[in-house]
Design a protein around this motif. Structure first.
Motif, short mmCIF file in Angstrom:
data_model
loop_
_atom_site.label_atom_id
_atom_site.label_comp_id
_atom_site.label_asym_id
_atom_site.label_seq_id
_atom_site.Cartn_x
_atom_site.Cartn_y
_atom_site.Cartn_z
N THR A 113 52.41 -14.30 11.95
CA THR A 113 53.95 -14.99 12.01
C THR A 113 54.91 -15.88 10.97
N GLN A 115 58.45 -18.29 10.12
CA GLN A 115 59.17 -18.79 10.85
C GLN A 115 60.16 -19.40 10.20
N ARG A 137 61.49 -17.75 15.08
CA ARG A 137 60.31 -16.51 15.29
C ARG A 137 60.40 -15.37 14.47
N ILE A 139 56.70 -12.57 15.72
CA ILE A 139 55.71 -12.49 15.05
C ILE A 139 55.18 -11.03 15.13
#
Length: 323
Positions: A113, A115, A137, A139
């Protein structure tokens, strides 16, 4: 559900009653003036009743929450890698890919991830501030499709209830709202987080900061649960007029009280386990660099020390503006 509401209500009651009690104690010692104020003069009682400065007004932790109510804006970039059980206790993702449930479409074996989080905090009073955090975010799952977009926002307040001899203690209350644009980018449920934060000035150069927080979700989900979070941070150095730097070491632990987790070996082979009783400990080393009193840059790296973990490795870069 009733137990969680009681915990939340007790936290809010403490937030309201402690400052009121302190104010009442101070008012009990006030004397009635013997004559009216002189034009242009400042009353000694008025000066004494003004809000005193906090015993501690600096903070250098990053992964811990700061106990100092302040005016600050931050841009924080995190890289979190090698999450092998993303559904653990519903903390980062809603589930591991169970059919008919929100989140991943298939059981997930690993997630990385990235962010970017905007953080704004405003101090309405020297001892009280409100804040909001808004993440974006990216992912990269191993099995499911990549996703990116806005995640769950959070907001709340900090109320300093103790300030004496280089030590402050602050009540934290945070609400997480499920605002993610895609099911896999958030948890899918409301969450509450009351906590206690401390900041202790050991010496002009050494500072110890700590936290104790309780994390709970509202409503029910397949994997979501409650846990305790606690940590300590030690920093050396201080801000000054020219160039300065402050190294900081932090340790954060989690004790999971309820919830489930999924260990997936492939989309077809996985097991669901009770996450209750699992303990996670992470350590972080970082460095604050700055020039003058208002702007600094933090760079840090974190590693999980236990067999159970959210993410094995974490990298952070954070730009902070104090105003």
């Amino acid at each position: 559900m009733g137990r969680r509401v009681r915990v939340i209500m007790l936290s809010l009651l403490a937030c309201v009653s402690m400052p009121a009690f302190a104010c009442a104690q101070g008012m009990g010692n006030m004397q009635m003036p013997q004559m009216g104020p002189v034009m242009g003069a400042t009353s000694p009682n008025a000066a004494a009743s003004a809000d005193p400065p906090l015993a501690v007004n600096e903070s250098y932790v990053s992964f811990l929450d700061s106990a100092v109510p302040r005016n600050i804006f931050m841009l924080r970039f995190d890289g979190a890698y090698n999450n092998r059980q993303p559904a653990r206790a519903g903390y980062l993702f809603p589930n591991g890919g169970m059919p008919g449930t929100p989140g991943f479409q298939s059981p997930e074996t690993r997630v990385d991830t990235l962010q970017l989080t905007s953080v704004a905090e405003y101090s309405l009073l020297p001892y009280f501030s409100v804040f909001m955090e808004a993440p974006y975010r990216w992912i990269n799952p191993e099995v499911n499709p990549n996703q990116n977009g806005a995640g769950d926002i959070s907001y709340g307040f900090k109320l300093c209830t103790w300030s004496s001899d280089g030590l402050i203690a602050t009540i934290l209350f945070r609400v997480y709202q499920p605002t993610a644009v895609h099911e896999a980018l958030g948890t899918g449920h409301w969450r509450l987080e009351p906590g206690l934060l401390v900041d202790y000035q050991i010496s002009p150069s050494f500072r110890l900061e700590g936290e104790f927080r309780y994390w709970t979700q509202l409503g029910s989900s397949d994997f979501g649960g409650d846990f305790l979070r606690y940590g300590l941070g030690l920093s050396y150095g201080a801000r000054k007029a020219g160039f300065w730097f402050v190294p900081v070491a932090e340790a954060v632990g989690y004790s999971i009280l309820s919830g489930k987790t999924m260990q997936a070996f492939s989309p077809e082979a996985y097991i669901i386990q009770d996450a209750r009783g699992e303990c996670i400990v992470n350590t972080y080393l970082g460095l604050h660099l700055g020039y003058g009193p208002n702007i600094d840059l933090y760079m840090g790296y974190g590693r999980s020390l236990t067999g159970d973990f959210w993410n094995r490795d974490t990298y952070r870069v954070e730009l902070r503006l104090l105003y």
